[in-house]
Write a protein that holds these residues in place. Sequence first.
Motif, PDB file in Angstrom:
ATOM      1  N   ALA A  89      -9.221  -2.156  -5.606  1.00  0.00           N
ATOM      2  CA  ALA A  89      -8.798  -1.221  -6.656  1.00  0.00           C
ATOM      3  C   ALA A  89      -8.705   0.190  -6.106  1.00  0.00           C
ATOM      4  CB  ALA A  89      -9.770  -1.284  -7.829  1.00  0.00           C
ATOM      5  N   ALA A  90      -9.526   0.509  -5.120  1.00  0.00           N
ATOM      6  CA  ALA A  90      -9.490   1.835  -4.503  1.00  0.00           C
ATOM      7  C   ALA A  90      -8.178   2.085  -3.777  1.00  0.00           C
ATOM      8  CB  ALA A  90     -10.656   1.984  -3.526  1.00  0.00           C
ATOM      9  N   ASN A  91      -7.456   1.026  -3.439  1.00  0.00           N
ATOM     10  CA  ASN A  91      -6.158   1.144  -2.769  1.00  0.00           C
ATOM     11  C   ASN A  91      -4.997   1.039  -3.742  1.00  0.00           C
ATOM     12  OD1 ASN A  91      -7.220   1.332  -0.047  1.00  0.00           O
ATOM     13  ND2 ASN A  91      -7.772  -0.839  -0.249  1.00  0.00           N
ATOM     14  N   GLY A  92      -5.302   1.063  -5.036  1.00  0.00           N
ATOM     15  CA  GLY A  92      -4.253   1.033  -6.046  1.00  0.00           C
ATOM     16  C   GLY A  92      -3.632  -0.338  -6.243  1.00  0.00           C
ATOM     17  N   VAL A 128      -0.531  -6.927  -7.409  1.00  0.00           N
ATOM     18  CA  VAL A 128       0.449  -6.013  -7.997  1.00  0.00           C
ATOM     19  C   VAL A 128      -0.064  -4.591  -7.871  1.00  0.00           C
ATOM     20  CG1 VAL A 128       1.857  -5.517 -10.029  1.00  0.00           C
ATOM     21  CG2 VAL A 128       0.931  -7.833  -9.693  1.00  0.00           C
ATOM     22  N   ARG A 129       0.807  -3.672  -7.541  1.00  0.00           N
ATOM     23  CA  ARG A 129       0.410  -2.260  -7.540  1.00  0.00           C
ATOM     24  C   ARG A 129       0.001  -1.860  -8.954  1.00  0.00           C
ATOM     25  NH1 ARG A 129       3.527   1.963  -6.353  1.00  0.00           N
ATOM     26  NH2 ARG A 129       5.521   0.957  -6.767  1.00  0.00           N
ATOM     27  N   ASP A 130      -1.122  -1.147  -9.074  1.00  0.00           N
ATOM     28  CA  ASP A 130      -1.673  -0.876 -10.400  1.00  0.00           C
ATOM     29  C   ASP A 130      -0.746  -0.044 -11.272  1.00  0.00           C
ATOM     30  OD1 ASP A 130      -2.054   1.546  -9.070  1.00  0.00           O
ATOM     31  OD2 ASP A 130      -4.230   1.610  -9.374  1.00  0.00           O
ATOM     32  N   GLU A 131      -0.031   0.918 -10.680  1.00  0.00           N
ATOM     33  CA  GLU A 131       0.856   1.737 -11.494  1.00  0.00           C
ATOM     34  C   GLU A 131       2.051   0.933 -12.012  1.00  0.00           C
ATOM     35  OE1 GLU A 131       3.643   4.364  -8.722  1.00  0.00           O
ATOM     36  OE2 GLU A 131       1.544   4.497  -8.056  1.00  0.00           O
ATOM     37  N   VAL A 132       2.475  -0.063 -11.232  1.00  0.00           N
ATOM     38  CA  VAL A 132       3.570  -0.936 -11.674  1.00  0.00           C
ATOM     39  C   VAL A 132       3.092  -1.848 -12.801  1.00  0.00           C
ATOM     40  CG1 VAL A 132       5.124  -2.798 -10.959  1.00  0.00           C
ATOM     41  CG2 VAL A 132       4.733  -0.844  -9.446  1.00  0.00           C
ATOM     42  N   LEU A 133       1.893  -2.391 -12.651  1.00  0.00           N
ATOM     43  CA  LEU A 133       1.351  -3.263 -13.686  1.00  0.00           C
ATOM     44  C   LEU A 133       1.079  -2.493 -14.976  1.00  0.00           C
ATOM     45  CD1 LEU A 133       0.536  -6.187 -14.183  1.00  0.00           C
ATOM     46  CD2 LEU A 133      -1.793  -5.573 -13.482  1.00  0.00           C
ATOM     47  N   GLU A 134       0.656  -1.258 -14.836  1.00  0.00           N
ATOM     48  CA  GLU A 134       0.422  -0.435 -16.021  1.00  0.00           C
ATOM     49  C   GLU A 134       1.733  -0.165 -16.761  1.00  0.00           C
ATOM     50  OE1 GLU A 134      -1.471   3.947 -17.211  1.00  0.00           O
ATOM     51  OE2 GLU A 134      -1.752   3.135 -15.193  1.00  0.00           O
ATOM     52  N   GLN A 135       2.802   0.050 -16.010  1.00  0.00           N
ATOM     53  CA  GLN A 135       4.105   0.311 -16.629  1.00  0.00           C
ATOM     54  C   GLN A 135       4.736  -0.960 -17.172  1.00  0.00           C
ATOM     55  OE1 GLN A 135       6.882   2.294 -14.019  1.00  0.00           O
ATOM     56  NE2 GLN A 135       8.404   2.611 -15.642  1.00  0.00           N
ATOM     57  N   TYR A 136       4.499  -2.076 -16.477  1.00  0.00           N
ATOM     58  CA  TYR A 136       5.109  -3.351 -16.865  1.00  0.00           C
ATOM     59  C   TYR A 136       4.040  -4.439 -16.971  1.00  0.00           C
ATOM     60  CZ  TYR A 136       9.249  -0.837 -15.199  1.00  0.00           C
ATOM     61  OH  TYR A 136      10.233   0.098 -14.992  1.00  0.00           O
ATOM     62  N   GLY A 173      -7.482 -10.792   2.102  1.00  0.00           N
ATOM     63  CA  GLY A 173      -7.758  -9.464   1.577  1.00  0.00           C
ATOM     64  C   GLY A 173      -9.138  -8.975   1.946  1.00  0.00           C
ATOM     65  N   TRP A 174     -10.123  -9.831   1.776  1.00  0.00           N
ATOM     66  CA  TRP A 174     -11.520  -9.440   1.986  1.00  0.00           C
ATOM     67  C   TRP A 174     -11.841  -9.208   3.459  1.00  0.00           C
ATOM     68  CZ3 TRP A 174     -15.231  -7.454  -0.728  1.00  0.00           C
ATOM     69  CH2 TRP A 174     -16.564  -7.565  -0.331  1.00  0.00           C
ATOM     70  N   ILE A 175     -11.376 -10.118   4.331  1.00  0.00           N
ATOM     71  CA  ILE A 175     -11.748 -10.058   5.738  1.00  0.00           C
ATOM     72  C   ILE A 175     -10.761  -9.242   6.559  1.00  0.00           C
ATOM     73  CG2 ILE A 175     -12.116 -11.462   7.813  1.00  0.00           C
ATOM     74  CD1 ILE A 175     -13.105 -13.701   5.909  1.00  0.00           C
ATOM     75  N   ASN A 176      -9.468  -9.564   6.456  1.00  0.00           N
ATOM     76  CA  ASN A 176      -8.481  -8.920   7.323  1.00  0.00           C
ATOM     77  C   ASN A 176      -8.119  -7.516   6.866  1.00  0.00           C
ATOM     78  OD1 ASN A 176      -7.911 -12.049   7.371  1.00  0.00           O
ATOM     79  ND2 ASN A 176      -7.259 -11.244   9.337  1.00  0.00           N
ATOM     80  N   TYR A 177      -7.889  -7.339   5.563  1.00  0.00           N
ATOM     81  CA  TYR A 177      -7.438  -6.038   5.078  1.00  0.00           C
ATOM     82  C   TYR A 177      -8.583  -5.076   4.809  1.00  0.00           C
ATOM     83  CZ  TYR A 177      -3.098  -8.646   4.196  1.00  0.00           C
ATOM     84  OH  TYR A 177      -1.982  -9.431   4.311  1.00  0.00           O
ATOM     85  N   LEU A 178      -9.653  -5.576   4.228  1.00  0.00           N
ATOM     86  CA  LEU A 178     -10.765  -4.707   3.832  1.00  0.00           C
ATOM     87  C   LEU A 178     -11.868  -4.656   4.875  1.00  0.00           C
ATOM     88  CD1 LEU A 178     -10.859  -5.665   0.051  1.00  0.00           C
ATOM     89  CD2 LEU A 178      -9.954  -3.563   1.064  1.00  0.00           C
ATOM     90  N   GLY A 179     -11.764  -5.471   5.913  1.00  0.00           N
ATOM     91  CA  GLY A 179     -12.637  -5.336   7.071  1.00  0.00           C
ATOM     92  C   GLY A 179     -14.045  -5.858   6.919  1.00  0.00           C
ATOM     93  N   VAL A 229       0.827  -1.214   0.000  1.00  0.00           N
ATOM     94  CA  VAL A 229       0.000   0.000   0.000  1.00  0.00           C
ATOM     95  C   VAL A 229       0.859   1.260   0.000  1.00  0.00           C
ATOM     96  CG1 VAL A 229      -1.695   1.314   1.345  1.00  0.00           C
ATOM     97  CG2 VAL A 229      -1.969  -1.152   1.070  1.00  0.00           C
ATOM     98  N   GLU A 230       1.976   1.215   0.722  1.00  0.00           N
ATOM     99  CA  GLU A 230       2.841   2.389   0.834  1.00  0.00           C
ATOM    100  C   GLU A 230       3.846   2.498  -0.306  1.00  0.00           C
ATOM    101  OE1 GLU A 230       4.517   2.098   4.730  1.00  0.00           O
ATOM    102  OE2 GLU A 230       2.540   2.090   5.702  1.00  0.00           O
ATOM    103  N   GLY A 231       3.853   1.532  -1.220  1.00  0.00           N
ATOM    104  CA  GLY A 231       4.726   1.591  -2.380  1.00  0.00           C
ATOM    105  C   GLY A 231       6.135   1.111  -2.138  1.00  0.00           C
ATOM    106  N   ASP A 232       6.384   0.459  -0.995  1.00  0.00           N
ATOM    107  CA  ASP A 232       7.717  -0.081  -0.719  1.00  0.00           C
ATOM    108  C   ASP A 232       7.926  -1.443  -1.378  1.00  0.00           C
ATOM    109  OD1 ASP A 232       8.416   2.124   0.864  1.00  0.00           O
ATOM    110  OD2 ASP A 232       7.432   1.233   2.619  1.00  0.00           O
ATOM    111  N   ALA A 233       6.842  -2.046  -1.846  1.00  0.00           N
ATOM    112  CA  ALA A 233       6.906  -3.311  -2.591  1.00  0.00           C
ATOM    113  C   ALA A 233       5.907  -3.231  -3.737  1.00  0.00           C
ATOM    114  CB  ALA A 233       6.603  -4.495  -1.685  1.00  0.00           C
ATOM    115  N   ASP A 234       6.104  -4.092  -4.721  1.00  0.00           N
ATOM    116  CA  ASP A 234       5.300  -4.010  -5.945  1.00  0.00           C
ATOM    117  C   ASP A 234       4.431  -5.232  -6.194  1.00  0.00           C
ATOM    118  OD1 ASP A 234       6.659  -1.538  -6.752  1.00  0.00           O
ATOM    119  OD2 ASP A 234       8.400  -2.839  -7.052  1.00  0.00           O
ATOM    120  N   VAL A 235       4.870  -6.391  -5.735  1.00  0.00           N
ATOM    121  CA  VAL A 235       4.169  -7.650  -6.010  1.00  0.00           C
ATOM    122  C   VAL A 235       4.162  -8.488  -4.746  1.00  0.00           C
ATOM    123  CG1 VAL A 235       4.084  -9.731  -7.445  1.00  0.00           C
ATOM    124  CG2 VAL A 235       5.036  -7.611  -8.389  1.00  0.00           C
ATOM    125  N   SER A 236       3.038  -9.190  -4.496  1.00  0.00           N
ATOM    126  CA  SER A 236       2.976 -10.058  -3.321  1.00  0.00           C
ATOM    127  C   SER A 236       2.015 -11.214  -3.574  1.00  0.00           C
ATOM    128  CB  SER A 236       2.498  -9.273  -2.096  1.00  0.00           C
ATOM    129  OG  SER A 236       2.487 -10.086  -0.936  1.00  0.00           O
TER     130      SER A 236
END
Length: 309
Positions: A122-125, A251-259, A96-102, A82-89
């Motif tokens: 997608a709202a989190n990029g 994947v971060r959306d801006e990274v996927l868009e570039q690559y 994602g649905w329960i723990n991260y998105l609540g 989310v903070e842009g320190d990593a690109d793929v996980s």
Amino acid sequence: MVVALAAGCGLQSSSGAVLPAEPAKIEPQEGLEDAEITVVAKNFTEQLILGNMVSIALSTAGADVTNLSNTPGSFGARAALVEGDADVSPEYTGTGWINYLGNDEPIPGEEEQWRAVKEADAANGLVWLPPAPANNTYAFAIREEKAEELGVTAFSQLASLPPEELTFCVEPEFANRNDGFEPMLAAYDLTPGQLAEVLTLDTGVVYTATADGRCNFGEVFTTDGRIPGLNLRVLEDDRQFFPLYNLSMVVRDEVLEQYPEIEDVLGQITPLLTNEVLQDLNARVDSEGQDPAIVARDWLVEEGLVAMP
């Protein structure tokens, strides 16, 4: 769930290096020649294997990869994305649905759960790529010999068994969760009073106690390598009580868009990752003591995706 899943596999060290490999089915991509990609994965066996697998694949395709496998905790890995320190996980749809998105209620259906988390995140990029068949969730298992004797393959059959056969091993967290043992029993028309015995044991002990016959039904995680190693049969959750935790590359959306080549590379891996494959790979680490990075590369080689250098 995320804490329990982490407890379900052994912890392993990881150097963070990316093991070298030669191209095979995964070929160098011109668009990745100048790409600097950081891969983050959590600090339990399955994630260490997957993080190294993704790192080796993207490196073989031409990217300059930083491997942050062995990041403590799910929320540490999530924050890096989310903070842009990593690109793929490598991630899990239920996490994602329960723990991260609540969200409190899981979505029935693998495709439906993936689409729900994909659209919401997608709202989190972040982009959730199509999921693997592998679903690392809770389940109950029984030793094969006993399963044949009782003729059980699905959890809905347990209500018709003799009461003396209803013996269970569960870990403390699952025994006390609001979405844990007693709600699961209710979903399958059972009550605690109908059971012969319930043993509360540490996670690792549950597997051996089930295999040794101390209980007939043990709480397990569906991709754990001890399942085949101890000759256990996973019962079908035929009423779909447990949330779905299908593996998906995020994947971060801006990274996927570039690559955009990232999706093509990872798309050669994800469809091959079934529960049985992950059980085998996890067992190579937890039972045989192999290094997660070497296990990851060996499997990529076995599948013809990369070659040994």
